[in-house]
Write a protein that holds these residues in place. Structure first.
Motif, mmCIF file in Angstrom:
data_model
loop_
_atom_site.group_PDB
_atom_site.id
_atom_site.type_symbol
_atom_site.label_atom_id
_atom_site.label_comp_id
_atom_site.label_asym_id
_atom_site.label_seq_id
_atom_site.Cartn_x
_atom_site.Cartn_y
_atom_site.Cartn_z
ATOM 1 N N GLY A 113 0.841 -1.180 0.000
ATOM 2 C CA GLY A 113 0.000 0.000 0.000
ATOM 3 C C GLY A 113 0.884 1.240 0.000
ATOM 4 O O GLY A 113 1.888 1.302 -0.705
ATOM 5 N N LEU A 114 0.520 2.224 0.799
ATOM 6 C CA LEU A 114 1.313 3.442 0.891
ATOM 7 C C LEU A 114 2.663 3.132 1.530
ATOM 8 O O LEU A 114 2.729 2.434 2.543
ATOM 9 C CB LEU A 114 0.564 4.490 1.727
ATOM 10 C CG LEU A 114 -0.798 4.942 1.168
ATOM 11 C CD1 LEU A 114 -1.510 5.818 2.182
ATOM 12 C CD2 LEU A 114 -0.620 5.679 -0.153
ATOM 13 N N ALA A 115 3.728 3.665 0.949
ATOM 14 C CA ALA A 115 5.074 3.381 1.458
ATOM 15 C C ALA A 115 5.271 3.927 2.866
ATOM 16 O O ALA A 115 5.869 3.272 3.726
ATOM 17 C CB ALA A 115 6.116 3.977 0.507
ATOM 18 N N ALA A 135 -0.511 9.445 3.585
ATOM 19 C CA ALA A 135 -1.947 9.668 3.715
ATOM 20 C C ALA A 135 -2.248 11.140 3.999
ATOM 21 O O ALA A 135 -3.196 11.701 3.445
ATOM 22 C CB ALA A 135 -2.524 8.791 4.821
ATOM 23 N N GLN A 136 -1.439 11.763 4.830
ATOM 24 C CA GLN A 136 -1.645 13.190 5.115
ATOM 25 C C GLN A 136 -1.453 14.023 3.851
ATOM 26 O O GLN A 136 -2.233 14.948 3.576
ATOM 27 C CB GLN A 136 -0.670 13.650 6.199
ATOM 28 C CG GLN A 136 -0.992 13.096 7.578
ATOM 29 C CD GLN A 136 0.029 13.491 8.619
ATOM 30 O OE1 GLN A 136 1.123 13.986 8.292
ATOM 31 N NE2 GLN A 136 -0.298 13.291 9.880
ATOM 32 N N ARG A 137 -0.420 13.695 3.073
ATOM 33 C CA ARG A 137 -0.127 14.439 1.851
ATOM 34 C C ARG A 137 -1.242 14.272 0.822
ATOM 35 O O ARG A 137 -1.697 15.249 0.204
ATOM 36 C CB ARG A 137 1.214 13.961 1.284
ATOM 37 C CG ARG A 137 1.580 14.510 -0.076
ATOM 38 C CD ARG A 137 2.969 14.048 -0.486
ATOM 39 N NE ARG A 137 3.126 12.612 -0.419
ATOM 40 C CZ ARG A 137 2.693 11.753 -1.325
ATOM 41 N NH1 ARG A 137 2.047 12.216 -2.393
ATOM 42 N NH2 ARG A 137 2.900 10.454 -1.212
ATOM 43 N N ILE A 138 -1.711 13.052 0.649
ATOM 44 C CA ILE A 138 -2.749 12.786 -0.342
ATOM 45 C C ILE A 138 -4.085 13.365 0.115
ATOM 46 O O ILE A 138 -4.858 13.890 -0.694
ATOM 47 C CB ILE A 138 -2.843 11.269 -0.603
ATOM 48 C CG1 ILE A 138 -1.550 10.792 -1.269
ATOM 49 C CG2 ILE A 138 -4.051 10.931 -1.477
ATOM 50 C CD1 ILE A 138 -1.350 9.302 -1.228
ATOM 51 N N VAL A 184 -5.763 6.462 -8.013
ATOM 52 C CA VAL A 184 -7.040 6.047 -7.429
ATOM 53 C C VAL A 184 -6.799 5.175 -6.201
ATOM 54 O O VAL A 184 -7.451 5.331 -5.170
ATOM 55 C CB VAL A 184 -7.904 5.302 -8.468
ATOM 56 C CG1 VAL A 184 -9.166 4.735 -7.803
ATOM 57 C CG2 VAL A 184 -8.300 6.233 -9.600
ATOM 58 N N GLY A 185 -5.850 4.247 -6.305
ATOM 59 C CA GLY A 185 -5.531 3.397 -5.165
ATOM 60 C C GLY A 185 -5.082 4.191 -3.955
ATOM 61 O O GLY A 185 -5.491 3.915 -2.823
ATOM 62 N N ALA A 186 -4.246 5.198 -4.183
ATOM 63 C CA ALA A 186 -3.767 6.041 -3.084
ATOM 64 C C ALA A 186 -4.916 6.806 -2.441
ATOM 65 O O ALA A 186 -4.970 6.954 -1.216
ATOM 66 C CB ALA A 186 -2.708 7.004 -3.600
ATOM 67 N N LEU A 187 -5.845 7.289 -3.259
ATOM 68 C CA LEU A 187 -7.007 7.997 -2.715
ATOM 69 C C LEU A 187 -7.876 7.071 -1.871
ATOM 70 O O LEU A 187 -8.335 7.449 -0.783
ATOM 71 C CB LEU A 187 -7.837 8.586 -3.849
ATOM 72 C CG LEU A 187 -7.266 9.826 -4.546
ATOM 73 C CD1 LEU A 187 -8.031 10.099 -5.843
ATOM 74 C CD2 LEU A 187 -7.314 11.045 -3.635
ATOM 75 N N VAL A 188 -8.107 5.861 -2.354
ATOM 76 C CA VAL A 188 -8.938 4.910 -1.613
ATOM 77 C C VAL A 188 -8.306 4.580 -0.265
ATOM 78 O O VAL A 188 -8.980 4.582 0.775
ATOM 79 C CB VAL A 188 -9.162 3.628 -2.437
ATOM 80 C CG1 VAL A 188 -9.828 2.547 -1.586
ATOM 81 C CG2 VAL A 188 -10.025 3.920 -3.659
ATOM 82 N N LEU A 189 -7.002 4.321 -0.252
ATOM 83 C CA LEU A 189 -6.333 3.991 0.997
ATOM 84 C C LEU A 189 -6.311 5.172 1.957
ATOM 85 O O LEU A 189 -6.283 4.995 3.173
ATOM 86 C CB LEU A 189 -4.905 3.513 0.728
ATOM 87 C CG LEU A 189 -4.719 1.987 0.643
ATOM 88 C CD1 LEU A 189 -5.622 1.369 -0.397
ATOM 89 C CD2 LEU A 189 -3.260 1.642 0.359
ATOM 90 N N THR A 190 -6.323 6.376 1.424
ATOM 91 C CA THR A 190 -6.286 7.576 2.265
ATOM 92 C C THR A 190 -7.661 7.934 2.811
ATOM 93 O O THR A 190 -7.791 8.309 3.985
ATOM 94 C CB THR A 190 -5.740 8.767 1.457
ATOM 95 O OG1 THR A 190 -4.393 8.496 1.076
ATOM 96 C CG2 THR A 190 -5.781 10.052 2.266
ATOM 97 N N THR A 216 -7.571 -1.439 4.067
ATOM 98 C CA THR A 216 -8.454 -0.460 4.705
ATOM 99 C C THR A 216 -9.477 -1.074 5.654
ATOM 100 O O THR A 216 -9.991 -0.379 6.525
ATOM 101 C CB THR A 216 -9.246 0.349 3.651
ATOM 102 O OG1 THR A 216 -10.196 -0.513 3.000
ATOM 103 C CG2 THR A 216 -8.308 0.950 2.611
ATOM 104 N N GLY A 217 -9.811 -2.341 5.457
ATOM 105 C CA GLY A 217 -10.876 -2.952 6.240
ATOM 106 C C GLY A 217 -12.257 -2.551 5.760
ATOM 107 O O GLY A 217 -13.266 -2.896 6.387
ATOM 108 N N ALA A 218 -12.332 -1.810 4.653
ATOM 109 C CA ALA A 218 -13.614 -1.301 4.156
ATOM 110 C C ALA A 218 -14.494 -2.437 3.642
ATOM 111 O O ALA A 218 -14.008 -3.476 3.186
ATOM 112 C CB ALA A 218 -13.382 -0.279 3.053
ATOM 113 N N ARG A 219 -15.788 -2.189 3.692
ATOM 114 C CA ARG A 219 -16.772 -3.145 3.201
ATOM 115 C C ARG A 219 -17.105 -2.807 1.750
ATOM 116 O O ARG A 219 -17.435 -1.667 1.430
ATOM 117 C CB ARG A 219 -18.029 -3.069 4.071
ATOM 118 C CG ARG A 219 -19.167 -3.965 3.646
ATOM 119 C CD ARG A 219 -20.220 -4.015 4.753
ATOM 120 N NE ARG A 219 -20.665 -2.674 5.129
ATOM 121 C CZ ARG A 219 -21.739 -2.074 4.618
ATOM 122 N NH1 ARG A 219 -22.459 -2.692 3.683
ATOM 123 N NH2 ARG A 219 -22.099 -0.882 5.034
#
Length: 207
Positions: free
Chosen positions: A10-12, A18-21, A52-58, A86-89
């Motif tokens: 995921g994010l390095a 996450a804060q930056r994105i 898109v992946g970075a946005l979803v994880l953030t 993320t644990g998201a449903r």
């Protein structure tokens, strides 16, 4: 469970990245249509793009129901990767999602079918994240509203194009803005940038 998808990083630097994105996404919605740079620094399972992946994880966590279009759910890798990080449903019906993720402009569900929030809780509306990398112009628009100094011209790259199956996007978006404070927000994810189109932004054709 797809072990390969789980092993895809995921994010390095999860906290700082996450804060930056998050700041970039917030700035994009605060300054509609203006590109905000984003360096994803990751390679999620295809066909999910890095931005898109970075946005979803953030933006998503275990409290966030997410809808993925059929192309993204096709192999199961994207769904597994998002669940793991993320644990998201992941929900079947776009109406049940707080975040709808589309692999391209043509995969965006009808905005009127998505969560609109309420006058008391407008934040419970849906946000649509669109993979706009390489997307072509869909017209010549003039945007106005909060966060825009007067008016700004924009080519609309990443917005759904008109087709026989769906009305023109301008009509759809006008109906969305009229629902304010309810309504749907869009985040357009390019290769190394994001643009925002919040429900407060009015669009018209450039003359």
């Amino acid at each position: 469970m797809n072990v390969t998808a789980i092993q895809t990083p995921g994010l390095a630097d999860p906290v700082n990245d996450a804060q930056r994105i998050f700041r970039a996404a917030l700035a994009a919605l605060a300054r509609p249509t203006l590109a905000q740079p984003v360096r994803a620094g990751m390679v999620p399972p295809a066909p999910l793009s890095p931005t898109v992946g970075a946005l979803v994880l953030t933006l998503c966590d275990e409290q966030t129901p997410i809808w993925l279009d059929p192309a993204l759910r096709g192999t199961g890798d994207v769904e597994t990767w998002i669940r793991f990080h993320t644990g998201a449903r992941i929900v079947e019906d776009a109406h049940d999602a707080l975040f709808c993720v589309a692999s391209g402009p043509s995969a965006v569900p009808s905005l009127s079918d998505l969560r609109q929030g309420s006058d008391e809780e407008p934040h419970l509306s849906a946000t649509v994240i669109i993979d706009a990398a390489g997307a072509e112009s869909t017209g010549s628009f003039v945007a106005s509203g909060p966060g825009i100094n007067g008016e700004v011209c924009w080519d609309g790259a990443g917005l759904p194009a008109s087709s026989p199956e769906r009305p023109g996007f301008l009509e759809t978006w006008d109906a969305n803005t009229r629902r304010y404070p309810r309504g749907v927000d869009l985040i357009l994810a390019g290769e190394d940038e994001v643009r925002g189109l919040p429900r407060t932004t009015a669009l018209k054709e450039s003359r």
